[in-house]
Write an enzyme that holds these catalytic residues in place. Structure first.
Site, mmCIF file in Angstrom:
data_model
loop_
_atom_site.group_PDB
_atom_site.id
_atom_site.type_symbol
_atom_site.label_atom_id
_atom_site.label_comp_id
_atom_site.label_asym_id
_atom_site.label_seq_id
_atom_site.Cartn_x
_atom_site.Cartn_y
_atom_site.Cartn_z
ATOM 1 N N GLU A 117 0.892 -1.167 0.000
ATOM 2 C CA GLU A 117 0.000 0.000 0.000
ATOM 3 C C GLU A 117 0.923 1.208 0.000
ATOM 4 O OE1 GLU A 117 -1.130 3.077 0.871
ATOM 5 O OE2 GLU A 117 -2.168 2.623 2.750
ATOM 6 N N GLU A 126 4.623 11.815 -1.270
ATOM 7 C CA GLU A 126 5.097 11.037 -0.125
ATOM 8 C C GLU A 126 4.744 9.553 -0.265
ATOM 9 O OE1 GLU A 126 3.917 12.900 3.549
ATOM 10 O OE2 GLU A 126 5.647 14.232 3.448
ATOM 11 N N HIS A 268 -9.031 7.691 3.729
ATOM 12 C CA HIS A 268 -8.133 8.615 4.429
ATOM 13 C C HIS A 268 -7.348 9.488 3.457
ATOM 14 C CE1 HIS A 268 -4.975 5.628 3.505
ATOM 15 N NE2 HIS A 268 -4.114 6.578 3.790
#
Length: 350
Positions: A117, A126, A268
């Protein structure tokens, strides 16, 4: 300097709140679980590498699917939690937790599958994709599988009422000056927030499609897009929205897609918005044009800068079948429709 940035990146993942946030993301977890457990035939008896294993949930999914060995590689001190999670689920003999960076990893064998992931905000920011590519080139067998196997980044113009409209009336008080200051700050750094489907003003355009089996590090240094979008509704053009989807291998099951598009349940990652300095009212069929440039940072390779250049829609080339209201596009559509009609009539007369 780059060494310090890299260290900070891994140290940030020692904050357990980050892992709580990811583990509470049911769409994220469900997508990976379904993709892995629905393909047990691919995992049974196989060797798996989990790149950036974090707390170890993906490694456990792989073990539950019947993997013979799972190498769970985690560079931060969260690897200790991954070890305990493996024991807690009685997979300590299957899951081998390794505390190091993938770039420094040494394995006794090639692997059949790589699971990771790796996605960051707007897919690349990032993200761990560089590490996944390094792992693929070094450890994946020639016919090995990548989970996920592809990813797509999208872009579309949008309204941003939370950045504009809200500040016009805060419980009867006008706060437009503060709103302008907030937008000024937001114009320097993309905003991560939920964008509702009704806020999108046009169909999306693909910014980037990644084939995880073939993509190279160099291909990710610079990504460019020119988007000539056509408003499919009347609204306020206040920003540009970015989101991504990931596709998993599906030889033995229905395809699993992890989507962060506005119409999907919130994740998220939410969506990323680029706030425009001006509030432009657009009518249906209005063209909107911009250049989007994503460039890898020279200081921290895991970060990207985004540049948006607003363009005059009348001065750029439009798609062949553009639905905007500019005269040139109306004429081209009419001509194409005539050709299609003539072709149909010739086919019917044969």
């Amino acid at each position: 300097m780059e060494h310090m940035e890299t260290s900070t990146y891994f140290e940030s993942y020692e904050n357990l709140e980050i892992h709580r946030l990811m583990l509470e993301d049911s769409e994220r977890n469900k997508s990976y679980r379904n993709a892995i457990l629905n393909n047990k035939d691919e995992f049974c008896g196989k060797v798996v590498l989990d790149v950036g294993a974090g707390s170890g949930i993906l490694s456990v999914f792989c073990a539950q699917a019947g993997a013979k060995t799972v190498y769970a590689v985690e560079a931060s001190n969260v690897y200790k939690i991954a070890e305990e999670v493996a024991k807690e689920n009685s997979f300590e003999n299957v899951i081998k937790v390794i505390h190091c960076k993938v770039e420094q990893l040494d394995l006794p064998e090639k692997v059949d599958i790589i699971v990771s992931e790796w996605m960051g905000f707007y897919l690349l920011h990032e993200a761990m994709l560089d590490s996944v590519i390094v792992a693929r080139d070094k450890f994946l067998k020639q016919d090995g599988l990548m989970f996920p196997e592809s990813a797509t980044l999208y872009s579309a113009p949008c309204s941003l009422p939370s950045m504009y409209d809200y500040w016009e009336d805060v419980q009867g008080v006008s706060m437009t000056y503060l709103g302008a200051k907030l937008r000024e700050n937001a114009s320097k750094t993309p905003v991560t927030d939920i964008v509702f489907p009704e806020s999108l003003l046009s169909d999306p355009e693909v910014v980037l499609w990644i084939d995880l089996n073939e993509v190279t590090l160099e291909e990710l240094d610079t990504i460019k897009l020119r988007h000539v979008a056509v408003a499919n509704k009347t609204g306020k053009y206040q920003g540009i929205c970015l989101w991504f989807t990931c596709n998993f291998p599906s030889k033995f099951s229905e395809p699993v897609i992890l989507s962060t598009e506005p119409e999907s349940p919130p994740s998220h990652w939410k969506q990323t918005t680029i706030v425009l300095p001006t509030n432009i009212q657009v009518e249906e069929s209005t063209p909107m044009a911009y250049d989007l440039l994503l460039r890898r940072s020279s200081v921290d390779k895991r970060k990207y800068t985004i540049e948006v250049t607003m363009l005059d829609p009348s001065e750029v080339e439009h798609p062949e079948y553009c639905l905007c209201h500019l005269t040139k596009c109306i004429l081209v559509r009419a001509m194409l429709e005539k050709y299609e009609k003539d072709d149909m009539e010739r086919s019917e007369n044969k």
